[in-house]
Scaffold this motif. Structure first.
Motif, PDB file in Angstrom:
ATOM      1  N   SER A 118       0.806  -1.224   0.000  1.00 59.59           N
ATOM      2  CA  SER A 118       0.000   0.000   0.000  1.00 59.59           C
ATOM      3  C   SER A 118       0.836   1.270   0.000  1.00 59.59           C
ATOM      4  CB  SER A 118      -0.913   0.030   1.234  1.00 59.59           C
ATOM      5  OG  SER A 118      -1.837  -1.035   1.240  1.00 59.59           O
ATOM      6  N   TRP A 119       2.075   1.179   0.528  1.00 61.17           N
ATOM      7  CA  TRP A 119       2.894   2.374   0.700  1.00 61.17           C
ATOM      8  C   TRP A 119       4.300   2.170   0.134  1.00 61.17           C
ATOM      9  CZ3 TRP A 119      -0.130   6.169   2.436  1.00 61.17           C
ATOM     10  CH2 TRP A 119      -1.242   5.831   3.212  1.00 61.17           C
ATOM     11  N   GLU A 120       4.783   3.185  -0.553  1.00 65.01           N
ATOM     12  CA  GLU A 120       6.172   3.175  -1.019  1.00 65.01           C
ATOM     13  C   GLU A 120       7.075   3.618   0.132  1.00 65.01           C
ATOM     14  OE1 GLU A 120       8.922   5.204  -4.551  1.00 65.01           O
ATOM     15  OE2 GLU A 120       6.756   5.589  -4.449  1.00 65.01           O
ATOM     16  N   LYS A 121       8.164   2.895   0.330  1.00 67.97           N
ATOM     17  CA  LYS A 121       9.071   3.150   1.453  1.00 67.97           C
ATOM     18  C   LYS A 121       8.273   3.267   2.758  1.00 67.97           C
ATOM     19  CE  LYS A 121      12.452   5.572  -1.448  1.00 67.97           C
ATOM     20  NZ  LYS A 121      13.203   6.841  -1.654  1.00 67.97           N
ATOM     21  N   PRO A 122       7.590   2.217   3.135  1.00 70.08           N
ATOM     22  CA  PRO A 122       6.636   2.304   4.252  1.00 70.08           C
ATOM     23  C   PRO A 122       7.262   2.614   5.606  1.00 70.08           C
ATOM     24  CG  PRO A 122       6.964   0.017   3.606  1.00 70.08           C
ATOM     25  CD  PRO A 122       7.648   0.862   2.574  1.00 70.08           C
ATOM     26  N   GLU A 123       8.534   2.300   5.800  1.00 73.22           N
ATOM     27  CA  GLU A 123       9.154   2.524   7.101  1.00 73.22           C
ATOM     28  C   GLU A 123       9.711   3.937   7.264  1.00 73.22           C
ATOM     29  OE1 GLU A 123       9.128   0.459   9.591  1.00 73.22           O
ATOM     30  OE2 GLU A 123       8.195  -1.210   8.521  1.00 73.22           O
ATOM     31  N   GLU A 124       9.673   4.735   6.208  1.00 69.78           N
ATOM     32  CA  GLU A 124      10.255   6.074   6.250  1.00 69.78           C
ATOM     33  C   GLU A 124       9.188   7.134   6.511  1.00 69.78           C
ATOM     34  OE1 GLU A 124      12.839   7.066   3.048  1.00 69.78           O
ATOM     35  OE2 GLU A 124      13.642   5.029   2.859  1.00 69.78           O
ATOM     36  N   PHE A 125       9.573   8.179   7.226  1.00 72.10           N
ATOM     37  CA  PHE A 125       8.697   9.304   7.526  1.00 72.10           C
ATOM     38  C   PHE A 125       8.775  10.297   6.371  1.00 72.10           C
ATOM     39  CE2 PHE A 125       7.946  13.519   9.491  1.00 72.10           C
ATOM     40  CZ  PHE A 125       6.702  13.296  10.063  1.00 72.10           C
ATOM     41  N   ILE A 126       7.742  10.298   5.514  1.00 76.10           N
ATOM     42  CA  ILE A 126       7.728  11.144   4.320  1.00 76.10           C
ATOM     43  C   ILE A 126       6.378  11.854   4.237  1.00 76.10           C
ATOM     44  CG2 ILE A 126       8.112  11.225   1.822  1.00 76.10           C
ATOM     45  CD1 ILE A 126       9.426   8.482   2.016  1.00 76.10           C
ATOM     46  N   PRO A 127       6.226  12.998   4.887  1.00 74.30           N
ATOM     47  CA  PRO A 127       4.943  13.712   4.844  1.00 74.30           C
ATOM     48  C   PRO A 127       4.500  14.083   3.429  1.00 74.30           C
ATOM     49  CG  PRO A 127       6.353  14.596   6.576  1.00 74.30           C
ATOM     50  CD  PRO A 127       7.198  13.666   5.764  1.00 74.30           C
ATOM     51  N   ASP A 128       5.452  14.291   2.530  1.00 70.13           N
ATOM     52  CA  ASP A 128       5.116  14.711   1.161  1.00 70.13           C
ATOM     53  C   ASP A 128       4.223  13.699   0.453  1.00 70.13           C
ATOM     54  OD1 ASP A 128       7.393  17.065   0.336  1.00 70.13           O
ATOM     55  OD2 ASP A 128       7.866  15.766   2.027  1.00 70.13           O
ATOM     56  N   ARG A 129       4.203  12.458   0.919  1.00 70.25           N
ATOM     57  CA  ARG A 129       3.381  11.447   0.247  1.00 70.25           C
ATOM     58  C   ARG A 129       1.886  11.804   0.334  1.00 70.25           C
ATOM     59  NH1 ARG A 129       4.954   6.471   1.614  1.00 70.25           N
ATOM     60  NH2 ARG A 129       6.463   6.890   3.287  1.00 70.25           N
ATOM     61  N   PHE A 130       1.528  12.659   1.297  1.00 67.81           N
ATOM     62  CA  PHE A 130       0.124  13.016   1.471  1.00 67.81           C
ATOM     63  C   PHE A 130      -0.242  14.351   0.820  1.00 67.81           C
ATOM     64  CE2 PHE A 130       0.482   9.939   4.970  1.00 67.81           C
ATOM     65  CZ  PHE A 130      -0.643   9.163   4.693  1.00 67.81           C
ATOM     66  N   LEU A 131       0.722  15.012   0.192  1.00 63.00           N
ATOM     67  CA  LEU A 131       0.398  16.228  -0.552  1.00 63.00           C
ATOM     68  C   LEU A 131      -0.248  15.830  -1.875  1.00 63.00           C
ATOM     69  CD1 LEU A 131       3.690  18.268   0.071  1.00 63.00           C
ATOM     70  CD2 LEU A 131       1.485  18.484   1.258  1.00 63.00           C
ATOM     71  N   ASN A 132      -1.396  16.403  -2.180  1.00 61.08           N
ATOM     72  CA  ASN A 132      -2.156  16.047  -3.392  1.00 61.08           C
ATOM     73  C   ASN A 132      -2.492  14.565  -3.433  1.00 61.08           C
ATOM     74  OD1 ASN A 132      -1.865  18.753  -4.410  1.00 61.08           O
ATOM     75  ND2 ASN A 132       0.230  18.234  -5.019  1.00 61.08           N
ATOM     76  N   ASN A 133      -2.777  14.002  -2.259  1.00 58.49           N
ATOM     77  CA  ASN A 133      -3.127  12.586  -2.139  1.00 58.49           C
ATOM     78  C   ASN A 133      -4.516  12.487  -1.492  1.00 58.49           C
ATOM     79  OD1 ASN A 133      -3.357   9.861  -1.426  1.00 58.49           O
ATOM     80  ND2 ASN A 133      -1.171   9.652  -1.017  1.00 58.49           N
ATOM     81  N   PRO A 134      -5.466  11.779  -2.129  1.00 54.77           N
ATOM     82  CA  PRO A 134      -6.832  11.735  -1.589  1.00 54.77           C
ATOM     83  C   PRO A 134      -6.989  10.861  -0.348  1.00 54.77           C
ATOM     84  CG  PRO A 134      -6.658  10.312  -3.514  1.00 54.77           C
ATOM     85  CD  PRO A 134      -5.349  11.038  -3.404  1.00 54.77           C
ATOM     86  N   ILE A 135      -5.989  10.056  -0.026  1.00 58.26           N
ATOM     87  CA  ILE A 135      -6.107   9.152   1.129  1.00 58.26           C
ATOM     88  C   ILE A 135      -6.244   9.962   2.412  1.00 58.26           C
ATOM     89  CG2 ILE A 135      -4.915   7.418   2.533  1.00 58.26           C
ATOM     90  CD1 ILE A 135      -3.734   6.273   0.022  1.00 58.26           C
ATOM     91  N   ASP A 136      -7.273   9.625   3.193  1.00 54.78           N
ATOM     92  CA  ASP A 136      -7.529  10.320   4.443  1.00 54.78           C
ATOM     93  C   ASP A 136      -7.760   9.306   5.554  1.00 54.78           C
ATOM     94  OD1 ASP A 136      -7.875  12.419   6.176  1.00 54.78           O
ATOM     95  OD2 ASP A 136      -9.300  13.487   4.893  1.00 54.78           O
ATOM     96  N   PHE A 137      -7.910   9.807   6.780  1.00 56.36           N
ATOM     97  CA  PHE A 137      -8.034   8.934   7.957  1.00 56.36           C
ATOM     98  C   PHE A 137      -9.472   8.832   8.454  1.00 56.36           C
ATOM     99  CE2 PHE A 137      -6.490  13.205   9.107  1.00 56.36           C
ATOM    100  CZ  PHE A 137      -7.639  13.688   9.712  1.00 56.36           C
ATOM    101  N   LYS A 138     -10.454   9.188   7.640  1.00 62.92           N
ATOM    102  CA  LYS A 138     -11.839   9.264   8.082  1.00 62.92           C
ATOM    103  C   LYS A 138     -12.620   7.968   7.905  1.00 62.92           C
ATOM    104  CE  LYS A 138     -11.971  14.251   7.313  1.00 62.92           C
ATOM    105  NZ  LYS A 138     -12.611  15.395   6.619  1.00 62.92           N
ATOM    106  N   GLY A 139     -11.910   6.877   7.615  1.00 62.29           N
ATOM    107  CA  GLY A 139     -12.547   5.571   7.582  1.00 62.29           C
ATOM    108  C   GLY A 139     -12.927   5.061   6.214  1.00 62.29           C
ATOM    109  N   HIS A 140     -12.661   5.844   5.159  1.00 65.60           N
ATOM    110  CA  HIS A 140     -13.023   5.422   3.809  1.00 65.60           C
ATOM    111  C   HIS A 140     -11.853   4.771   3.072  1.00 65.60           C
ATOM    112  CE1 HIS A 140     -16.713   7.583   4.452  1.00 65.60           C
ATOM    113  NE2 HIS A 140     -16.069   8.715   4.641  1.00 65.60           N
ATOM    114  N   HIS A 141     -10.651   5.044   3.511  1.00 63.42           N
ATOM    115  CA  HIS A 141      -9.451   4.463   2.898  1.00 63.42           C
ATOM    116  C   HIS A 141      -8.806   3.536   3.931  1.00 63.42           C
ATOM    117  CE1 HIS A 141     -10.017   8.421   0.873  1.00 63.42           C
ATOM    118  NE2 HIS A 141      -9.834   7.683  -0.197  1.00 63.42           N
TER     119      HIS A 141
END
Length: 479
Positions: free
Chosen positions: A430-453
């Motif tokens: 599901s995630w590229e480089k999943p162990e790394e802290f990369i906030p930029d992955r969520f810029l212009n990314n529709p994935i949110d934490f509201k239970g739909h993704h």
């Protein structure tokens, strides 16, 4: 099913008849026309009819080896979410375990979580009956542990409408900004004196102050240390498994080691504290204006008016207040603590966030909540923190109310389900480089934490999603 049973009976009878005939003929006991043969065949047919059909073999998810009696309890370790993640890498995103007498399903992928929380949400709508939860949360009278039904719907509605709705959350803006300003003054004072600042304690105290003012109407500074210790013990006990829940014949251990006594003590002290809070509100003569009432005021008014269709007992009010603290304090400031830890580890991300703050503030000495909607990198930092460090790594456990098929596997009624949100947030599929802290992955990314993704479900999903999600995020983003 009937044809299959008939086929098995006929095959079984035929096989028995042939074997018997061969045996009898070999020993020349009687001829084929003997009356004894008729009664023998009749007896064989009768036995075949009453013979129980073989039980269908269950197709269970892959599982590591189990030890006698304790099953897989030894596999948990001190950090279960990490131990279960390691096991899932060997045995797959759906894994079958056994904790003592209890069958357990561990879910470690977004697709599998979707099956549980969306496709079969009603099957897994309730949590397990645990002795600690029963004692501390007034026999499941709170929203988090109450069985799905009319009581749960009404209590959740009261919480959402009077504490957690968009309008109510917005009305608490002044409280959040005041407490944040006090925290900033504290930091400035200590830094100017060259003293270190314990951010964990500061985040904890500030969050508790906000929740106290919102829910109880005021801060309880005079009992600060006692209340903080009591709340800490409460949260610790809620997360501690009781051996008797998984191995009933060892329930006596919790009596001998003092665990049950500690639970009873904390439950009694919390009950006395909450009784005092309620009495203080009952005896208050000058009520606040309608938009300034705290949560306890609302609960008491609802109790008096009986607007929910059934009487609300004081025990329910106390259970709801406990929900607010258990869900709104520790889990909230834990996210802030992890966010600051990751920013200190990643100076580039820290500088990017500081750059955004200076741009949005426009030279102001502080940021208000009205500025937050323009802080896109801040929101990305919070999302990335929630991905790597969900406040409840394995979410709240659920129990299957009936037999069900999940991805071709048989999940039997009574199976306890553990969704490892920590592992899902680090899933390389599901995630590229999943162990790394990369906030930029969520810029212009529709994935949110509201239970739909389902790649990002720190607050859960479905009907049981955390109703306090918006309030928690407002606190996290402002701090």
């Amino acid at each position: 099913m009937i044809n299959s049973l008939f086929h098995r009976i006929i095959c079984g009878v035929s096989r028995d008849m042939l074997n018997l005939l061969q045996l009898l003929r070999q020993h020349e006991i009687f001829s084929i026309s003997s009356p004894l043969l008729f009664f023998t065949l009749l007896l064989i047919f009768f036995v075949a009819l009453i013979r129980p059909a073989g039980k269908r073999k269950l197709i269970l998810p892959p599982s590591p080896g189990k030890l006698p009696i304790i099953g897989n309890l030894h596999n948990l370790g001190r950090q279960p979410h990490r131990s279960l993640h390691v096991l899932a890498q060997r045995f797959g995103p759906l894994m079958s375990l056994r904790f003592g007498n209890v069958p357990v399903l561990v879910v470690s992928s977004a697709d599998a979580a979707c099956e549980i929380k969306k496709t079969h949400d009603l099957t897994f709508i309730n949590g397990p009956k645990l002795s600690v939860t029963q004692k501390l949360l007034y026999d499941y009278k709170d929203v988090a542990s109450a069985p799905y039904g009319e009581y749960w719907r009404q209590m959740r509605s009261i919480c959402v409408l009077n504490l957690l709705s968009n309008k109510r959350v917005k009305s608490y803006q002044t409280i959040r900004e005041e407490e944040t300003a006090l925290a900033m003054e504290y930091i400035k004072r200590y830094c100017s004196s060259g003293l270190p600042v314990n951010l964990t304690e500061l985040f904890s105290a500030t969050t508790n102050n906000v929740i106290c003012r919102i829910a109880l109407g005021r801060k309880y500074n005079e009992d600060k240390n006692k209340f903080k210790k009591l709340l800490s013990d409460f949260l610790e006990l809620l997360g501690t498994p009781n051996v008797g829940d998984y191995l009933p014949w060892l329930a006596w251990v919790s009596h001998v080691n003092g665990f049950n006594a500690k639970v009873d003590k904390v439950a009694k002290e919390l009950d006395q504290f909450l009784d005092g809070v309620i009495e203080e509100h009952v005896n208050r003569h000058n009520r606040h204006e309608n938009d300034r009432r705290d949560f306890v005021d609302v609960l008491l008014e609802t109790q008096k008016q009986e607007t929910v269709g059934f009487p609300i007992e004081r025990i329910s009010i106390k259970a709801l207040i406990l929900d607010v603290f258990s869900a709104g304090t520790d889990t909230t400031y834990t996210v802030m603590e992890w966010a600051m830890t990751e920013l200190l580890r990643h100076p580039k991300a820290m500088k990017e966030l500081q750059k955004e703050i200076r741009k949005v503030s426009g030279g102001k000495s502080s940021i208000s909540e009205d500025d937050l909607h323009n802080m896109h990198y801040l929101k990305a930092v919070i999302k990335e923190t929630l991905r790597l460090h969900p406040p409840i790594p394995t979410l709240l456990p659920r129990v299957s109310s009936k037999d069900v098929k999940i991805n071709g596997y048989d999940i039997v009624q009574g199976t306890q389900v553990v969704i490892n949100a920590w592992a899902i947030g680090r899933d390389p599929s599901s995630w590229e480089k999943p162990e790394e802290f990369i906030p930029d992955r969520f810029l212009n990314n529709p994935i949110d934490f509201k239970g739909h993704h389902f790649e990002l479900i720190p607050f859960g999903s479905g009907r049981r999603i955390c109703p306090g999600m918006q309030l928690a995020m407002q606190i996290n983003e402002l701090y």
